[in-house]
Write an enzyme that holds these catalytic residues in place. Structure first.
Site, mmCIF file in Angstrom:
data_model
loop_
_atom_site.group_PDB
_atom_site.id
_atom_site.type_symbol
_atom_site.label_atom_id
_atom_site.label_comp_id
_atom_site.label_asym_id
_atom_site.label_seq_id
_atom_site.Cartn_x
_atom_site.Cartn_y
_atom_site.Cartn_z
ATOM 1 N N ASN A 99 0.857 -1.190 0.000
ATOM 2 C CA ASN A 99 0.000 0.000 0.000
ATOM 3 C C ASN A 99 0.896 1.244 0.000
ATOM 4 O OD1 ASN A 99 -2.369 1.730 2.039
ATOM 5 N ND2 ASN A 99 -2.608 1.209 -0.090
ATOM 6 N N HIS A 115 7.354 5.666 1.008
ATOM 7 C CA HIS A 115 8.026 4.440 0.584
ATOM 8 C C HIS A 115 8.849 4.678 -0.687
ATOM 9 C CE1 HIS A 115 4.363 2.697 2.679
ATOM 10 N NE2 HIS A 115 5.341 2.065 3.295
#
EC number: 6.3.2.1
Length: 281
Positions: free
Chosen positions: A32, A37
């Site tokens: 997700n 990230h």
């Protein structure tokens, strides 16, 4: 980008890179993916010749009443984002691959002390699950460098301590928290927020910033903490904890400590949000 759920495939590819004398960076995630990230992946690509990413929603770090089943899984979108960011190898194991004997029979890694406070106190066993899975992933990938976000400050300290204590030959690099324009720390759990809650959510960062400002001005830790709690409660949060700790040990901060970190966790609707600020006074 090569994608595989199998340990042997990951090890074979990493060995091939190492045979050429090339370096390997690793970014473990639960998927997700958001811009935080992706920033880790891009920084990893700057540091090493190759980047490995894992996506694994780790059941060992979730409590009985937590959101394991509801945790968003967006592999197709994640894969496209990782390709664009420069990842070359994606490890997507199942729980049966990581824990073939089941959770109850799994050897585990536990980092004493810093795992037992703050999020560790609120979520018993959480950091045992984190340390165990990260140690396993490190042994599978065997990277030169691993990248983590500073948003999960306590987690980062747990992993650094584990690496040091177990003499793992891996450099751990923490990357600054990526935030939305409002100041809200990016998190997969922000997706649980309603529009109204998302508008209120920046109050957590505002409270932390105000605490740091007050401490630097010489105000007492107790006073700035009380004021900050009132601020976030008024915004609709239910505090889990809001504390000033020693930046390296996570011991409760004294008025004489100079290296400090403010750590907060609070519920807003269905979401449990965390944030922190590391500073010196």
């Amino acid at each position: 980008m090569i994608t595989s759920a199998h340990i042997d495939d990951i090890r074979t590819q990493v060995r091939a890179w190492r045979a050429k004398g090339e370096t390997v960076a690793f970014v473990p995630t639960m998927g997700n993916l958001h811009q935080g990230h992706i920033t880790l992946v891009k920084e990893a690509a700057k540091k090493c010749n190759h980047v490995v990413v894992s996506i694994f929603v780790n059941p060992m770090q979730f409590g009985k009443n937590e959101d394991l089943d509801a945790y968003p899984r967006t592999l197709e979108a994640d894969s496209q984002a990782l390709i664009a960011a420069g990842a070359e190898l994606l490890f997507t194991p199942t729980p049966a691959i990581i824990y073939p004997k089941g959770l109850e029979q799994q050897t585990y890694v536990e980092v004493p002390g810093i795992s037992d406070v703050l999020c560790g106190e609120s979520r018993p066993g959480h950091f045992r699950g984190v340390a165990t899975v990260v140690c396993k992933l490190f042994n599978i990938v065997q990277p030169d460098v691993a990248f983590f976000g500073n948003k999960d400050y306590q987690q980062l300290l747990v992993i650094r301590t584990m690496v040091e204590d177990l003499s793992l030959p891996i450099e751990i690099i923490g990357i600054d928290t990526i935030r939305e324009a409002t100041g809200l720390a990016m998190s997969s759990r922000n997706g649980y927020l309603t529009a109204e809650e998302k508008a209120a959510a920046p109050a957590l960062k505002q409270a932390i910033d105000a605490m740091a400002t007050g401490i630097k001005r010489g105000e007492s830790i107790e006073l700035v903490t009380q004021n900050a709690e009132h601020h976030i409660i008024a915004a609709g949060f239910t505090p889990d904890y809001l504390e000033v700790r020693h930046a390296f040990t996570l011991a409760k901060a004294s008025e004489s400590d100079s290296a400090l970190v403010i750590l907060a966790a609070a519920y807003l609707g269905k979401a449990r949000l965390i944030d922190n600020l590391r500073f010196d006074r």
